[in-house]
Design a protein around this motif. Sequence first.
Motif, PDB file in Angstrom:
ATOM      1  N   LYS A 186       0.697  -1.270  -0.222  1.00 42.39           N
ATOM      2  CA  LYS A 186      -0.226   0.306  -0.049  1.00 42.39           C
ATOM      3  C   LYS A 186       1.167   0.712  -0.138  1.00 42.39           C
ATOM      4  CE  LYS A 186      -4.173  -0.698   2.029  1.00 42.39           C
ATOM      5  NZ  LYS A 186      -5.286  -0.806   3.574  1.00 42.39           N
ATOM      6  N   LYS A 187       1.921   1.013   0.993  1.00 43.59           N
ATOM      7  CA  LYS A 187       2.723   2.716   0.412  1.00 43.59           C
ATOM      8  C   LYS A 187       3.572   2.766  -0.999  1.00 43.59           C
ATOM      9  CE  LYS A 187       4.271   3.470   5.127  1.00 43.59           C
ATOM     10  NZ  LYS A 187       5.285   3.183   6.328  1.00 43.59           N
ATOM     11  N   ARG A 188       4.208   1.931  -1.321  1.00 45.65           N
ATOM     12  CA  ARG A 188       4.558   1.218  -2.190  1.00 45.65           C
ATOM     13  C   ARG A 188       3.591   2.004  -3.638  1.00 45.65           C
ATOM     14  NH1 ARG A 188       8.194  -3.640  -2.891  1.00 45.65           N
ATOM     15  NH2 ARG A 188      10.043  -3.880  -1.817  1.00 45.65           N
ATOM     16  N   SER A 189       2.498   1.552  -3.035  1.00 40.75           N
ATOM     17  CA  SER A 189       0.601   1.643  -4.157  1.00 40.75           C
ATOM     18  C   SER A 189       1.173   3.632  -4.240  1.00 40.75           C
ATOM     19  CB  SER A 189       0.003   1.052  -4.616  1.00 40.75           C
ATOM     20  OG  SER A 189      -0.385   1.073  -3.240  1.00 40.75           O
ATOM     21  N   SER A 190       1.076   4.043  -2.753  1.00 39.53           N
ATOM     22  CA  SER A 190       0.447   5.288  -3.054  1.00 39.53           C
ATOM     23  C   SER A 190       1.693   6.278  -3.507  1.00 39.53           C
ATOM     24  CB  SER A 190       0.400   5.646  -0.968  1.00 39.53           C
ATOM     25  OG  SER A 190       1.549   5.661  -0.174  1.00 39.53           O
ATOM     26  N   TRP A 191       3.439   5.599  -3.132  1.00 37.06           N
ATOM     27  CA  TRP A 191       4.412   6.699  -3.757  1.00 37.06           C
ATOM     28  C   TRP A 191       4.323   6.765  -4.841  1.00 37.06           C
ATOM     29  CZ3 TRP A 191       6.286  10.094  -1.192  1.00 37.06           C
ATOM     30  CH2 TRP A 191       6.648  10.594   0.634  1.00 37.06           C
ATOM     31  N   MET A 192       3.968   5.222  -6.225  1.00 37.82           N
ATOM     32  CA  MET A 192       3.736   5.355  -6.942  1.00 37.82           C
ATOM     33  C   MET A 192       2.452   6.452  -7.245  1.00 37.82           C
ATOM     34  SD  MET A 192       5.908   2.768  -8.174  1.00 37.82           S
ATOM     35  CE  MET A 192       4.930   1.581  -9.007  1.00 37.82           C
ATOM     36  N   ILE A 193       1.896   6.648  -6.915  1.00 38.30           N
ATOM     37  CA  ILE A 193       0.911   7.185  -7.031  1.00 38.30           C
ATOM     38  C   ILE A 193       1.418   9.044  -7.395  1.00 38.30           C
ATOM     39  CG2 ILE A 193      -1.738   7.923  -7.021  1.00 38.30           C
ATOM     40  CD1 ILE A 193      -2.575   5.494  -6.578  1.00 38.30           C
ATOM     41  N   THR A 194       1.443   8.635  -5.720  1.00 41.96           N
ATOM     42  CA  THR A 194       1.535  10.397  -5.383  1.00 41.96           C
ATOM     43  C   THR A 194       3.037  11.069  -6.716  1.00 41.96           C
ATOM     44  OG1 THR A 194       1.081   9.802  -3.263  1.00 41.96           O
ATOM     45  CG2 THR A 194       2.773  12.209  -3.385  1.00 41.96           C
ATOM     46  N   ILE A 195       3.670  10.431  -6.587  1.00 43.99           N
ATOM     47  CA  ILE A 195       4.882  11.106  -7.736  1.00 43.99           C
ATOM     48  C   ILE A 195       4.522  10.640  -9.011  1.00 43.99           C
ATOM     49  CG2 ILE A 195       7.919  10.690  -8.552  1.00 43.99           C
ATOM     50  CD1 ILE A 195       7.932   9.123  -5.421  1.00 43.99           C
ATOM     51  N   PRO A 196       4.074  10.325  -9.422  1.00 46.20           N
ATOM     52  CA  PRO A 196       3.250  10.646 -11.130  1.00 46.20           C
ATOM     53  C   PRO A 196       2.715  11.776 -10.894  1.00 46.20           C
ATOM     54  CG  PRO A 196       3.935   8.418 -11.121  1.00 46.20           C
ATOM     55  CD  PRO A 196       3.971   9.180  -9.857  1.00 46.20           C
ATOM     56  N   LEU A 197       2.078  11.458  -9.919  1.00 47.63           N
ATOM     57  CA  LEU A 197       0.929  13.192  -9.587  1.00 47.63           C
ATOM     58  C   LEU A 197       1.935  14.543  -9.655  1.00 47.63           C
ATOM     59  CD1 LEU A 197      -2.012  11.986  -8.186  1.00 47.63           C
ATOM     60  CD2 LEU A 197      -2.167  12.472 -10.410  1.00 47.63           C
ATOM     61  N   ALA A 198       2.465  14.322  -8.435  1.00 44.84           N
ATOM     62  CA  ALA A 198       3.397  15.595  -8.364  1.00 44.84           C
ATOM     63  C   ALA A 198       4.126  15.970  -9.446  1.00 44.84           C
ATOM     64  CB  ALA A 198       4.188  14.812  -6.906  1.00 44.84           C
ATOM     65  N   ALA A 199       4.590  15.185 -10.322  1.00 47.22           N
ATOM     66  CA  ALA A 199       5.321  15.492 -11.507  1.00 47.22           C
ATOM     67  C   ALA A 199       4.731  16.177 -12.612  1.00 47.22           C
ATOM     68  CB  ALA A 199       6.110  14.361 -11.825  1.00 47.22           C
ATOM     69  N   GLY A 200       4.042  15.255 -12.602  1.00 43.72           N
ATOM     70  CA  GLY A 200       2.951  15.897 -13.591  1.00 43.72           C
ATOM     71  C   GLY A 200       2.296  17.516 -12.996  1.00 43.72           C
ATOM     72  N   ALA A 201       2.224  17.994 -11.754  1.00 42.62           N
ATOM     73  CA  ALA A 201       1.939  18.755 -11.473  1.00 42.62           C
ATOM     74  C   ALA A 201       3.332  20.191 -11.242  1.00 42.62           C
ATOM     75  CB  ALA A 201       1.359  18.650  -9.631  1.00 42.62           C
ATOM     76  N   VAL A 202       3.852  19.453 -11.550  1.00 38.27           N
ATOM     77  CA  VAL A 202       4.978  20.076 -11.420  1.00 38.27           C
ATOM     78  C   VAL A 202       5.732  20.750 -12.914  1.00 38.27           C
ATOM     79  CG1 VAL A 202       8.091  20.580 -11.164  1.00 38.27           C
ATOM     80  CG2 VAL A 202       6.607  20.088  -9.097  1.00 38.27           C
ATOM     81  N   ALA A 203       4.905  19.692 -14.078  1.00 39.13           N
ATOM     82  CA  ALA A 203       5.420  19.881 -15.155  1.00 39.13           C
ATOM     83  C   ALA A 203       4.280  21.052 -15.822  1.00 39.13           C
ATOM     84  CB  ALA A 203       5.295  18.720 -16.444  1.00 39.13           C
ATOM     85  N   TYR A 204       2.527  20.871 -15.109  1.00 38.42           N
ATOM     86  CA  TYR A 204       1.374  21.390 -15.248  1.00 38.42           C
ATOM     87  C   TYR A 204       2.266  23.601 -15.226  1.00 38.42           C
ATOM     88  CZ  TYR A 204      -2.506  23.974 -15.262  1.00 38.42           C
ATOM     89  OH  TYR A 204      -3.280  25.296 -15.208  1.00 38.42           O
ATOM     90  N   LEU A 205       2.402  22.963 -13.911  1.00 40.20           N
ATOM     91  CA  LEU A 205       3.310  24.404 -13.423  1.00 40.20           C
ATOM     92  C   LEU A 205       4.034  25.247 -14.562  1.00 40.20           C
ATOM     93  CD1 LEU A 205       3.015  24.113  -9.325  1.00 40.20           C
ATOM     94  CD2 LEU A 205       0.934  25.786 -11.043  1.00 40.20           C
ATOM     95  N   THR A 206       5.278  24.526 -15.178  1.00 41.25           N
ATOM     96  CA  THR A 206       6.276  25.039 -15.328  1.00 41.25           C
ATOM     97  C   THR A 206       5.825  25.248 -16.973  1.00 41.25           C
ATOM     98  OG1 THR A 206       7.720  23.587 -14.171  1.00 41.25           O
ATOM     99  CG2 THR A 206       8.966  24.434 -15.909  1.00 41.25           C
ATOM    100  N   TRP A 207       5.693  24.116 -17.599  1.00 37.75           N
ATOM    101  CA  TRP A 207       5.476  24.279 -18.937  1.00 37.75           C
ATOM    102  C   TRP A 207       4.213  24.788 -19.198  1.00 37.75           C
ATOM    103  CZ3 TRP A 207       7.964  20.037 -18.501  1.00 37.75           C
ATOM    104  CH2 TRP A 207       9.404  19.939 -18.140  1.00 37.75           C
ATOM    105  N   GLY A 208       2.762  24.769 -18.371  1.00 41.36           N
ATOM    106  CA  GLY A 208       1.649  25.233 -18.876  1.00 41.36           C
ATOM    107  C   GLY A 208       0.653  26.784 -18.054  1.00 41.36           C
ATOM    108  N   PHE A 209       0.567  25.953 -17.023  1.00 41.71           N
ATOM    109  CA  PHE A 209       0.258  27.713 -16.272  1.00 41.71           C
ATOM    110  C   PHE A 209       1.254  28.943 -15.744  1.00 41.71           C
ATOM    111  CE2 PHE A 209      -1.121  29.606 -11.778  1.00 41.71           C
ATOM    112  CZ  PHE A 209      -1.736  29.824 -11.777  1.00 41.71           C
TER     113      PHE A 209
END
Length: 185
Positions: free
Chosen positions: A8-31
């Motif tokens: 469960k911890k691994r799967s939550s990190w597996m979801i959180t890290i890509p979501l955080a990376a996606g949010a940073v990418a969106y902020l950097t290249w989109g927003f």
Amino acid sequence: MKTANVIKKRSSWMITIPLAAGAVAYLTWGFFPSMKVLREMRAEIQTQRDFIANAETLNMAAAAAERDLQQTAAFCTAWQQRAPQGKALADFLGRVLALAQSHAAANTRLNPQTPIEFDTLTDVPLLLEVSGSYSEICGLVKDLESLPEAIWVSDLRIEADKEKGKKSTAQLKLDVFAGNREISN
């Protein structure tokens, strides 16, 4: 159970890290780039609003300038109609001599000089020499300046004779502005 928690911890990190990376990418290249574009557009809109606000005052200034131009044109037209030309200039010189004689000025001498041509008018310098009392000479100058023609007294010299009872002598340099015959309508 431990393995289930680790998964469960691994799967939550597996979801959180890509979501955080996606949010940073969106902020950097989109927003942030789109916010920069929005700021530039707002600044341009404000500049255009300021221009429009200033254009209203420019309309008032342009209307005032147009009104002044019309008044100037009316003044120039009226002046050109009053300015002596040709025969009217000769008649004007006769009126100057008659004025001098009406003020009991003796030894009247009227000497027109070489006219100076300008674009729309002509300056005709005149030398007028008269003798008479001081009040007669002053009356003559006053009446000359009240004539409807454009006259400029550019030089006035009055010499009093030292002997009592003698008349004063005056030399006047007058500039008479006449219409330019070649350009008149």
